[in-house]
Enzyme design. Structure first.
Site, PDB file in Angstrom:
ATOM      1  N   SER A   1       0.806  -1.227   0.000  1.00  0.00           N
ATOM      2  CA  SER A   1       0.000   0.000   0.000  1.00  0.00           C
ATOM      3  C   SER A   1       0.839   1.277   0.000  1.00  0.00           C
ATOM      4  CB  SER A   1      -0.971  -0.024   1.181  1.00  0.00           C
ATOM      5  OG  SER A   1      -1.968  -1.019   0.954  1.00  0.00           O
TER       6      SER A   1
ATOM      7  N   LYS B   1      -9.723  -5.168  11.407  1.00  0.00           N
ATOM      8  CA  LYS B   1     -10.856  -4.671  10.607  1.00  0.00           C
ATOM      9  C   LYS B   1     -12.184  -4.671  11.371  1.00  0.00           C
ATOM     10  CE  LYS B   1      -9.017  -5.813   6.018  1.00  0.00           C
ATOM     11  NZ  LYS B   1      -9.312  -6.305   4.670  1.00  0.00           N
TER      12      LYS B   1
ATOM     13  N   ASN C   1     -12.138  -1.094   6.587  1.00  0.00           N
ATOM     14  CA  ASN C   1     -10.745  -1.145   6.098  1.00  0.00           C
ATOM     15  C   ASN C   1     -10.228   0.233   5.710  1.00  0.00           C
ATOM     16  OD1 ASN C   1     -12.186  -0.769   3.649  1.00  0.00           O
ATOM     17  ND2 ASN C   1     -10.314  -1.426   2.571  1.00  0.00           N
TER      18      ASN C   1
ATOM     19  N   ASP D   1     -13.165  -2.604   0.753  1.00  0.00           N
ATOM     20  CA  ASP D   1     -12.982  -4.001   0.309  1.00  0.00           C
ATOM     21  C   ASP D   1     -14.266  -4.446  -0.390  1.00  0.00           C
ATOM     22  OD1 ASP D   1     -10.425  -4.448   1.290  1.00  0.00           O
ATOM     23  OD2 ASP D   1     -11.156  -5.172   3.244  1.00  0.00           O
TER      24      ASP D   1
ATOM     25  N   GLY E   1     -13.296 -18.309   4.433  1.00  0.00           N
ATOM     26  CA  GLY E   1     -12.821 -17.410   5.493  1.00  0.00           C
ATOM     27  C   GLY E   1     -13.994 -16.877   6.284  1.00  0.00           C
ATOM     28  N   ALA E   2     -13.648 -16.271   7.471  1.00  0.00           N
ATOM     29  CA  ALA E   2     -14.728 -15.754   8.327  1.00  0.00           C
ATOM     30  C   ALA E   2     -14.294 -14.482   9.055  1.00  0.00           C
ATOM     31  CB  ALA E   2     -15.135 -16.824   9.343  1.00  0.00           C
TER      32      ALA E   2
ATOM     33  N   GLY F   1     -12.597 -10.239   8.583  1.00  0.00           N
ATOM     34  CA  GLY F   1     -13.064  -8.975   8.030  1.00  0.00           C
ATOM     35  C   GLY F   1     -13.256  -9.010   6.527  1.00  0.00           C
TER      36      GLY F   1
ATOM     37  N   ARG G   1     -11.792 -22.728   8.225  1.00  0.00           N
ATOM     38  CA  ARG G   1     -11.029 -23.718   8.994  1.00  0.00           C
ATOM     39  C   ARG G   1     -11.778 -24.029  10.293  1.00  0.00           C
ATOM     40  NH1 ARG G   1      -5.094 -21.533   9.880  1.00  0.00           N
ATOM     41  NH2 ARG G   1      -6.505 -19.988  10.747  1.00  0.00           N
TER      42      ARG G   1
ATOM     43  N   GLU H   1     -17.244 -23.337  13.328  1.00  0.00           N
ATOM     44  CA  GLU H   1     -18.190 -22.584  14.167  1.00  0.00           C
ATOM     45  C   GLU H   1     -18.211 -21.110  13.778  1.00  0.00           C
ATOM     46  OE1 GLU H   1     -15.974 -24.752  15.157  1.00  0.00           O
ATOM     47  OE2 GLU H   1     -17.502 -26.335  15.525  1.00  0.00           O
TER      48      GLU H   1
ATOM     49  N   TYR I   1      -2.265 -11.259  -1.522  1.00  0.00           N
ATOM     50  CA  TYR I   1      -1.262 -10.830  -2.526  1.00  0.00           C
ATOM     51  C   TYR I   1       0.144 -10.822  -1.911  1.00  0.00           C
ATOM     52  CZ  TYR I   1      -0.732  -6.235  -0.361  1.00  0.00           C
ATOM     53  OH  TYR I   1      -0.472  -5.213   0.508  1.00  0.00           O
TER      54      TYR I   1
END
Lengths: 260, 260
Positions: B16, B64, B85, B100, B121-122, B124, B146, B149, B203
């Site tokens: 960034s 986030k 973000n 995002d 994924g879970a 932000g 992963r 829950e 990335y």
């Protein structure tokens, strides 16, 4: 690499970012220097962020004395001075130095040796000036300050520490060397008649302070706030980067920033 | 003006700074963007320093979601997402946005409309992807993670919030659009067979993640981490500066930083 100056009124005002970023560019060093306003209560947390993110930083009003107790180690002269203006971050450790003192010594020691020196102020810059004068073996060292008690306490502290006379004074005192170690730029703070050198720490908003103009009117040699800023900055870069920066590049950047 | 990205593993790793500093230079804006590692316990104090010193900053893993509660106000979509973000500092007030989600919507909404979307994924980024998919009126939205829950809790939260079905799934699920909203870059995290679009948030250290290579092998259209980084960055600059930055300049700077 990141560098910064911290104080409470530096963002957009300090010339240090312009000075150091110009120097880094000339040296071909990929680094950025910024000015951050850090209130006293945020100083501890800033120092934690500095450990993780900075390679070094400068400290200015009002933190030069306060910061000392948070550092992991402090160079001997800075410890004796009781004020730090330059910090090296080495493997997340904070190491304090005082390049205000070493810069003033570099620029004015020949004038101070065996002379009477009057220091105006009782803060971090005054501590650096006191150390430089004592190191230069000044004959007499006087301190004057708006709040007399602070001048008295500082005189007693340095007299004990360095086993020599240091006197707090009220009212006008004649001296060979007069040093303004306050940010006051718009008032005559001491009697310059008979002086051979006038030194001024102030450069915001301009290095042409009332006292610098008075000294020039009297034909007295002047070391102004820009000269001091450049020298203390060059010595800081030597500590951070092991380089000998080009002081003319630094001075030009400061004057350009100040619009002079 | 100062800008930053904060996270816990960004200094020297995030692209960034390179991206935004190149953009500022092209736009002729006197601004500096840096990457700062901020441990969770230092987040509140960083935010105080940000109020005083920054014009805006980005927030990445792991802050986030955590940052939301410290902000003075949060844009409606970011509030619904529950993750921010991008923060604008306006007269010392912190205003949160989620670029995002708006970036992903901009780049992938046409593919997601009426399609089955699988989000891996879970955190932000997953929240942003969920919002974009729902806004794009995806037919079915699945979450896999992963820790099952966390996928279940997130699915329930968004199903209630948006009054539509959102399903947590274990094991392989076929979908038209697969989105990797985790920083995992070196493993195949979902079954791509039959997909028309693969999106990857990761990335670092490279946008050529195992999944991007797998998608390219299967001839599937790819939106990689650099595409997303540039679009969310461009939208952040629009919020901070009211400009429409040159995305090619930004992308070139990112690729150069990543050595690609």
């Amino acid at each position: 690499m990141y560098f910064a100056v911290i104080g409470t009124h530096v963002r957009g005002k300090s010339a240090s970012p312009a000075m150091h970023n110009a120097s880094f560019k000339t040296l071909g060093i990929n680094a950025v220097y910024i000015a951050l306003d850090v209130p006293r209560e945020e100083l501890p947390c800033f120092l934690q962020l500095a450990r993780l993110n900075l390679r070094g930083f400068n400290v200015t009003i009002p933190h030069k004395e306060e910061v000392v107790k948070y550092l992991d180690s402090v160079a001997a002269d800075a410890r004796a001075i009781g004020a730090v203006n330059t910090v090296l971050v080495e493997r997340n450790l904070l190491v304090g130095y005082n390049t205000d003192a070493s810069a003033l010594y570099q620029l004015a020691s020949s004038h101070m040796k065996g002379a009477d020196v009057l220091i105006v102020g009782a803060g971090g810059a005054a501590r650096a000036a006191l150390f430089a004068a004592i190191k230069a073996e000044a004959r007499a060292v006087y301190i004057t300050n708006r709040t007399y008690e602070r001048a008295e306490a500082l005189a007693r502290e340095f007299a004990e520490k360095f086993k020599r006379e240091v006197k707090a004074v009220r009212g006008p005192v004649k001296a060979d060397v007069v040093i303004n170690a306050t940010p006051v730029y718009d008032a005559v703070v001491a009697d310059l008649s008979g002086a051979s050198l006038y030194v001024d720490f102030a450069y915001i908003p301009t290095p042409r302070t009332k006292m610098v103009e008075e000294a020039q009117r009297l034909g007295i040699k002047v070391i102004d706030g820009v000269d001091l800023l450049v020298e203390q900055g060059a010595q800081a870069e030597k500590i951070w980067l092991g380089v000998e920066p080009d002081r003319t590049v630094m001075k030009r950047a400061v004057l350009e920033f100040l619009g002079i």
